[in-house]
Design a protein around this motif. Structure first.
Motif, mmCIF file in Angstrom:
data_model
loop_
_atom_site.group_PDB
_atom_site.id
_atom_site.type_symbol
_atom_site.label_atom_id
_atom_site.label_comp_id
_atom_site.label_asym_id
_atom_site.label_seq_id
_atom_site.Cartn_x
_atom_site.Cartn_y
_atom_site.Cartn_z
ATOM 1 N N VAL A 74 0.853 -1.195 0.000
ATOM 2 C CA VAL A 74 0.000 0.000 0.000
ATOM 3 C C VAL A 74 0.884 1.239 0.000
ATOM 4 O O VAL A 74 1.763 1.382 0.852
ATOM 5 C CB VAL A 74 -0.921 0.021 1.240
ATOM 6 C CG1 VAL A 74 -1.691 1.336 1.313
ATOM 7 C CG2 VAL A 74 -1.873 -1.164 1.225
ATOM 8 N N THR A 75 0.659 2.143 -0.957
ATOM 9 C CA THR A 75 1.345 3.424 -0.972
ATOM 10 C C THR A 75 0.311 4.536 -0.970
ATOM 11 O O THR A 75 -0.573 4.578 -1.830
ATOM 12 C CB THR A 75 2.299 3.575 -2.178
ATOM 13 O OG1 THR A 75 2.738 4.948 -2.265
ATOM 14 C CG2 THR A 75 1.665 3.167 -3.485
ATOM 15 N N ILE A 76 0.419 5.424 0.012
ATOM 16 C CA ILE A 76 -0.538 6.515 0.151
ATOM 17 C C ILE A 76 0.207 7.846 0.140
ATOM 18 O O ILE A 76 1.433 7.887 0.232
ATOM 19 C CB ILE A 76 -1.383 6.376 1.431
ATOM 20 C CG1 ILE A 76 -0.512 6.537 2.680
ATOM 21 C CG2 ILE A 76 -2.114 5.050 1.442
ATOM 22 C CD1 ILE A 76 -1.309 6.565 3.964
ATOM 23 N N ASP A 109 3.525 12.826 -0.772
ATOM 24 C CA ASP A 109 2.984 13.603 -1.894
ATOM 25 C C ASP A 109 3.993 13.809 -3.020
ATOM 26 O O ASP A 109 3.923 14.801 -3.748
ATOM 27 C CB ASP A 109 2.452 14.951 -1.410
ATOM 28 C CG ASP A 109 1.221 15.386 -2.206
ATOM 29 O OD1 ASP A 109 0.522 14.510 -2.736
ATOM 30 O OD2 ASP A 109 0.976 16.598 -2.298
ATOM 31 N N SER A 110 4.907 12.847 -3.190
ATOM 32 C CA SER A 110 5.882 12.889 -4.284
ATOM 33 C C SER A 110 5.584 11.767 -5.257
ATOM 34 O O SER A 110 5.657 10.583 -4.903
ATOM 35 C CB SER A 110 7.310 12.741 -3.740
ATOM 36 O OG SER A 110 8.211 12.446 -4.790
ATOM 37 N N SER A 111 5.251 12.126 -6.495
ATOM 38 C CA SER A 111 4.955 11.101 -7.499
ATOM 39 C C SER A 111 6.172 10.239 -7.795
ATOM 40 O O SER A 111 6.054 9.026 -7.994
ATOM 41 C CB SER A 111 4.455 11.766 -8.784
ATOM 42 O OG SER A 111 3.240 12.425 -8.574
ATOM 43 N N ALA A 112 7.369 10.852 -7.842
ATOM 44 C CA ALA A 112 8.582 10.087 -8.115
ATOM 45 C C ALA A 112 8.808 9.041 -7.026
ATOM 46 O O ALA A 112 9.147 7.886 -7.315
ATOM 47 C CB ALA A 112 9.779 11.023 -8.212
ATOM 48 N N THR A 113 8.602 9.441 -5.778
ATOM 49 C CA THR A 113 8.746 8.495 -4.671
ATOM 50 C C THR A 113 7.711 7.385 -4.787
ATOM 51 O O THR A 113 8.017 6.203 -4.589
ATOM 52 C CB THR A 113 8.579 9.224 -3.332
ATOM 53 O OG1 THR A 113 9.609 10.205 -3.195
ATOM 54 C CG2 THR A 113 8.667 8.250 -2.162
ATOM 55 N N GLN A 114 6.487 7.752 -5.137
ATOM 56 C CA GLN A 114 5.417 6.763 -5.219
ATOM 57 C C GLN A 114 5.674 5.757 -6.346
ATOM 58 O O GLN A 114 5.424 4.549 -6.181
ATOM 59 C CB GLN A 114 4.075 7.454 -5.408
ATOM 60 C CG GLN A 114 2.878 6.528 -5.225
ATOM 61 C CD GLN A 114 1.619 7.312 -4.915
ATOM 62 O OE1 GLN A 114 1.231 8.192 -5.686
ATOM 63 N NE2 GLN A 114 0.959 6.984 -3.808
ATOM 64 N N ILE A 115 6.173 6.225 -7.462
ATOM 65 C CA ILE A 115 6.501 5.311 -8.557
ATOM 66 C C ILE A 115 7.558 4.307 -8.102
ATOM 67 O O ILE A 115 7.459 3.101 -8.374
ATOM 68 C CB ILE A 115 6.989 6.101 -9.787
ATOM 69 C CG1 ILE A 115 5.807 6.864 -10.409
ATOM 70 C CG2 ILE A 115 7.618 5.173 -10.829
ATOM 71 C CD1 ILE A 115 6.215 7.888 -11.449
ATOM 72 N N GLY A 116 8.565 4.790 -7.381
ATOM 73 C CA GLY A 116 9.589 3.887 -6.847
ATOM 74 C C GLY A 116 9.008 2.871 -5.876
ATOM 75 O O GLY A 116 9.414 1.698 -5.870
ATOM 76 N N GLN A 117 8.060 3.295 -5.073
ATOM 77 C CA GLN A 117 7.424 2.375 -4.128
ATOM 78 C C GLN A 117 6.631 1.295 -4.860
ATOM 79 O O GLN A 117 6.669 0.114 -4.486
ATOM 80 C CB GLN A 117 6.523 3.162 -3.177
ATOM 81 C CG GLN A 117 7.290 4.054 -2.223
ATOM 82 C CD GLN A 117 6.412 5.061 -1.488
ATOM 83 O OE1 GLN A 117 5.296 5.364 -1.915
ATOM 84 N NE2 GLN A 117 6.925 5.601 -0.383
ATOM 85 N N ILE A 118 5.919 1.689 -5.913
ATOM 86 C CA ILE A 118 5.170 0.711 -6.704
ATOM 87 C C ILE A 118 6.138 -0.289 -7.345
ATOM 88 O O ILE A 118 5.897 -1.505 -7.344
ATOM 89 C CB ILE A 118 4.322 1.413 -7.784
ATOM 90 C CG1 ILE A 118 3.234 2.272 -7.122
ATOM 91 C CG2 ILE A 118 3.691 0.399 -8.738
ATOM 92 C CD1 ILE A 118 2.512 3.209 -8.079
ATOM 93 N N VAL A 131 -2.910 1.919 -4.402
ATOM 94 C CA VAL A 131 -2.296 3.230 -4.580
ATOM 95 C C VAL A 131 -3.306 4.318 -4.223
ATOM 96 O O VAL A 131 -4.435 4.317 -4.733
ATOM 97 C CB VAL A 131 -1.850 3.433 -6.041
ATOM 98 C CG1 VAL A 131 -1.209 4.802 -6.217
ATOM 99 C CG2 VAL A 131 -0.890 2.330 -6.462
ATOM 100 N N HIS A 132 -2.902 5.197 -3.342
ATOM 101 C CA HIS A 132 -3.638 6.447 -3.140
ATOM 102 C C HIS A 132 -2.753 7.519 -3.754
ATOM 103 O O HIS A 132 -1.813 8.003 -3.142
ATOM 104 C CB HIS A 132 -3.878 6.713 -1.656
ATOM 105 C CG HIS A 132 -4.585 8.017 -1.412
ATOM 106 N ND1 HIS A 132 -4.052 9.009 -0.652
ATOM 107 C CD2 HIS A 132 -5.789 8.480 -1.840
ATOM 108 C CE1 HIS A 132 -4.877 10.047 -0.620
ATOM 109 N NE2 HIS A 132 -5.938 9.748 -1.338
ATOM 110 N N PRO A 133 -2.994 7.872 -5.020
ATOM 111 C CA PRO A 133 -1.993 8.596 -5.803
ATOM 112 C C PRO A 133 -1.817 10.057 -5.444
ATOM 113 O O PRO A 133 -2.786 10.777 -5.211
ATOM 114 C CB PRO A 133 -2.494 8.439 -7.242
ATOM 115 C CG PRO A 133 -3.958 8.229 -7.106
ATOM 116 C CD PRO A 133 -4.173 7.495 -5.815
ATOM 117 N N SER A 134 -0.563 10.467 -5.432
ATOM 118 C CA SER A 134 -0.260 11.890 -5.345
ATOM 119 C C SER A 134 -0.689 12.574 -6.639
ATOM 120 O O SER A 134 -1.220 13.673 -6.622
ATOM 121 C CB SER A 134 1.243 12.087 -5.105
ATOM 122 O OG SER A 134 1.590 13.444 -5.154
ATOM 123 N N ASP A 135 -0.449 11.899 -7.758
ATOM 124 C CA ASP A 135 -0.868 12.372 -9.079
ATOM 125 C C ASP A 135 -1.235 11.131 -9.875
ATOM 126 O O ASP A 135 -0.362 10.346 -10.262
ATOM 127 C CB ASP A 135 0.268 13.141 -9.747
ATOM 128 C CG ASP A 135 -0.098 13.661 -11.136
ATOM 129 O OD1 ASP A 135 -1.118 13.222 -11.695
ATOM 130 O OD2 ASP A 135 0.655 14.503 -11.659
#
Length: 362
Positions: A74-76, A109-118, A131-135
């Motif tokens: 889970v990434t939020i 709230d960083s899309s780059a960080t979230q992509i790395g987490q995924i 995913v609870h997306p930042s963008d």
């Protein structure tokens, strides 16, 4: 003067198309499920989305025992507010109780960080990623990569494309429900010769919150036409902003006694301003009506020195939402959702049902 530190309807489920969720904290109320900061604009208007309506019967189809042995990532957007901290604690407890393995991370709230987490969840062999997306647009490709790898993907809030299911609300309908609650209250306490003065605490910079504001105005007009005037609209995403805005409004409109708002921050902040202005002696014709459910809002609803009247929550308590989310996991893994978009329900929380909701908070 203290700053922020920390009716009408019984409990029932409002059925209808709903999209985004406004969680919040003692210092922030954010769009769509409790973001700590304003989200990027949704990939599409939540009002344009089609899907199936969640209900107790819908969630009852889920076999939570099927989560046993499943690996879930889970990434939020953030864990820095009480809404997300409470709901994610409850979600983790439900998944682990049923034998699942869950890892919850925040992208701040960083899309780059979230992509790395995924990508990390993909390489670790997750069975499902939420995913609870930042963008939302920024993570579409990463979510597509996960599905290509045979991993189920769920989005909380946005009607994304590269997912197996999206758990969403219709923010216009959410706003309408807030406006109707306020309008019913106004109809009981005001007349055409004695109109209610309304302060709107909004955040039109964000698309879904603008939709919510427009819905509030629709709900007010449908229930209290001719009985009110909106004397001021001020941005107030978090509680401190909302308190400052309300203090400013009261300087110009000292008789303003009704507040409608887009989230928890609007309720918490304006409650504080009005409590100070009245010395805690709240007139019976004063009320604050917003979305979200946090402990601080519930505490205000239980305390008659605050003017909080109705908070439009979602599934209910943290435990209710955590269980519903885990049920979504089970349904997605079983290919038993029925549609890509699942619309969440609303629960009006008032003094009448607040204690039951409080019992399920983390």
């Amino acid at each position: 003067m203290k700053k922020i530190l920390s009716i009408l309807i019984a409990s029932f489920l409002i059925v209808g198309l709903l999209a985004g969720c406004g969680g919040g904290s003692s210092t922030s109320s954010a769009p769509a499920g409790g973001d700590s900061t304003a989200k990027q604009e949704a990939s599409t208007s939540t009002g344009d989305t089609e899907g199936v309506q969640a209900s107790p019967e819908f969630y009852a189809k889920a076999d939570l025992a099927s989560l046993s042995g499943k690996k879930i990532g889970v990434t939020i957007q953030s864990l820095q507010n009480s809404y997300w901290a409470g709901v994610m604690t409850a979600l983790e407890e439900v998944v682990k109780k049923n034998g699942g393995n869950i890892t919850i991370v925040a992208c701040d709230d960083s899309s780059a960080t979230q992509i790395g987490q995924i990508e990390n969840f993909i390489s670790s062999g997750c069975d499902l990623i939420m995913v609870h997306p930042s963008d939302a647009a920024a993570v579409e490709d990463a979510c597509a990569e996960a599905r290509t790898a045979g991993i189920k993907v769920m989005c909380w809030d946005d009607p994304m494309t590269n997912t197996d299911a999206n758990w969403v609300l219709n923010n216009t309908d959410l706003g309408i429900a807030i406006g109707e609650a306020a309008g019913n209250f106004i109809s009981e306490h005001y007349t055409e010769d004695n109109k209610a003065q309304i302060a709107m605490i909004n955040y039109p910079q964000t698309t879904i919150l603008l939709e919510r504001e427009e819905g509030i105005l629709q709900g007010l007009e449908s229930t209290a036409a001719g009985l009110y005037e909106v004397v001021s609209s001020q941005a107030g995403l978090d509680a401190n902003q909302a308190q400052t805005a309300m203090e400013t409004i009261l300087q110009r409109y000292p008789d303003c006694r009704i507040v409608t708002g887009i989230g928890a921050g609007a309720m918490i902040g304006t409650d504080e301003a009005l409590q100070i202005a009245t010395g805690g002696k709240i007139p019976e014709d004063m009320g604050v009506f917003t979305a979200d459910v946090t402990k601080q809002q519930l505490e205000h609803l239980m305390d008659d020195t605050y003017p909080a009247r109705v908070a439009l929550g979602f599934e209910g308590s943290d435990e209710d939402t955590g269980t519903a989310c885990a049920s979504m996991f089970a349904l997605i893994l079983a290919d038993n959702v029925g549609a890509q978009n699942v619309f969440r329900g609303l629960t009006p929380i008032t003094a009448e049902n607040v204690e039951a909701i409080m019992a399920g908070m983390k």
